[in-house]
Write a protein that holds these residues in place. Structure first.
Motif, PDB file in Angstrom:
ATOM      1  N   GLU A  28      33.035  10.324  -8.796  1.00  0.00           N
ATOM      2  CA  GLU A  28      31.663  10.121  -8.335  1.00  0.00           C
ATOM      3  C   GLU A  28      31.465  10.639  -6.921  1.00  0.00           C
ATOM      4  O   GLU A  28      32.361  10.572  -6.085  1.00  0.00           O
ATOM      5  N   GLY A  29      30.283  11.154  -6.691  1.00  0.00           N
ATOM      6  CA  GLY A  29      29.856  11.550  -5.364  1.00  0.00           C
ATOM      7  C   GLY A  29      28.481  10.964  -5.108  1.00  0.00           C
ATOM      8  O   GLY A  29      27.773  10.598  -6.051  1.00  0.00           O
ATOM      9  N   SER A  30      28.097  10.861  -3.850  1.00  0.00           N
ATOM     10  CA  SER A  30      26.793  10.268  -3.558  1.00  0.00           C
ATOM     11  C   SER A  30      26.164  10.932  -2.346  1.00  0.00           C
ATOM     12  O   SER A  30      26.816  11.643  -1.591  1.00  0.00           O
ATOM     13  N   GLY A  34      23.917   6.440  -0.997  1.00  0.00           N
ATOM     14  CA  GLY A  34      24.033   5.915  -2.359  1.00  0.00           C
ATOM     15  C   GLY A  34      22.742   5.973  -3.153  1.00  0.00           C
ATOM     16  O   GLY A  34      22.700   5.508  -4.290  1.00  0.00           O
ATOM     17  N   ARG A  37      23.575   9.242  -6.986  1.00  0.00           N
ATOM     18  CA  ARG A  37      24.988   9.269  -7.324  1.00  0.00           C
ATOM     19  C   ARG A  37      25.202  10.224  -8.496  1.00  0.00           C
ATOM     20  O   ARG A  37      24.494  10.150  -9.498  1.00  0.00           O
ATOM     21  N   THR A  39      28.107  11.909 -11.171  1.00  0.00           N
ATOM     22  CA  THR A  39      29.433  11.762 -11.750  1.00  0.00           C
ATOM     23  C   THR A  39      29.817  13.075 -12.412  1.00  0.00           C
ATOM     24  O   THR A  39      29.034  13.632 -13.181  1.00  0.00           O
ATOM     25  N   ASP A  52      18.189   6.244  -7.435  1.00  0.00           N
ATOM     26  CA  ASP A  52      17.536   4.989  -7.092  1.00  0.00           C
ATOM     27  C   ASP A  52      16.029   5.240  -7.028  1.00  0.00           C
ATOM     28  O   ASP A  52      15.588   6.224  -6.422  1.00  0.00           O
ATOM     29  N   ALA A  71      24.705  15.165  -3.674  1.00  0.00           N
ATOM     30  CA  ALA A  71      25.530  14.244  -4.466  1.00  0.00           C
ATOM     31  C   ALA A  71      26.433  15.013  -5.420  1.00  0.00           C
ATOM     32  O   ALA A  71      27.617  14.683  -5.579  1.00  0.00           O
ATOM     33  N   ASP A  74      29.185  16.590  -3.416  1.00  0.00           N
ATOM     34  CA  ASP A  74      30.142  15.568  -3.008  1.00  0.00           C
ATOM     35  C   ASP A  74      31.068  15.220  -4.168  1.00  0.00           C
ATOM     36  O   ASP A  74      32.292  15.107  -3.993  1.00  0.00           O
ATOM     37  N   ALA A  75      30.516  15.078  -5.351  1.00  0.00           N
ATOM     38  CA  ALA A  75      31.323  14.766  -6.534  1.00  0.00           C
ATOM     39  C   ALA A  75      32.276  15.915  -6.850  1.00  0.00           C
ATOM     40  O   ALA A  75      33.449  15.691  -7.178  1.00  0.00           O
TER      41      ALA A  75
END
Length: 103
Positions: A28-30, A34, A37, A39, A52, A71, A74-75
């Motif tokens: 996972e990355g965010s 957060g 997110r 995956t 969100d 995100a 990052d993942a």
């Protein structure tokens, strides 16, 4: 010579097993603390995206798009780090890096 061949075959089997495990491992990355997110599998395939509701502003979709991109990046970075950990020792045992992999 036979022992060397058996050792190479075992390393090849170990590498294939590690690659399969990596392909099945979720990472996972965010972004935005957060708010978004992502995956991905250890192989970098995007499998999930959670946004969100507070991150959704109809008047500012560019920020949401930036958060999604961040995100996912990052993942993917986390997936690359996982690949280094899982496959790095095996690649070194084969005499160096494996073509197409970042180490």
């Amino acid at each position: 010579m036979q022992q060397l061949l058996q050792q190479a075959q075992k390393m090849q089997q170990d590498l294939a097993a590690a690659q399969q495990e990596l392909a099945e491992t979720p990472v996972e990355g965010s972004a935005g603390g957060g708010l978004v997110r992502a995956t991905v599998t250890g192989a970098g395939e995007l499998t999930g995206l959670v946004i969100d509701p507070t991150a959704v502003d109809p008047d500012d979709t560019e920020t949401l798009a930036d958060l999604v991109i961040a995100a996912v990046r990052d993942a993917n970075h986390a997936a690359q780090e996982l690949a280094k950990v899982k496959l790095g020792p095996l690649a070194q045992g084969l005499g160096g890096g494996i073509p197409g992999l970042p180490f």
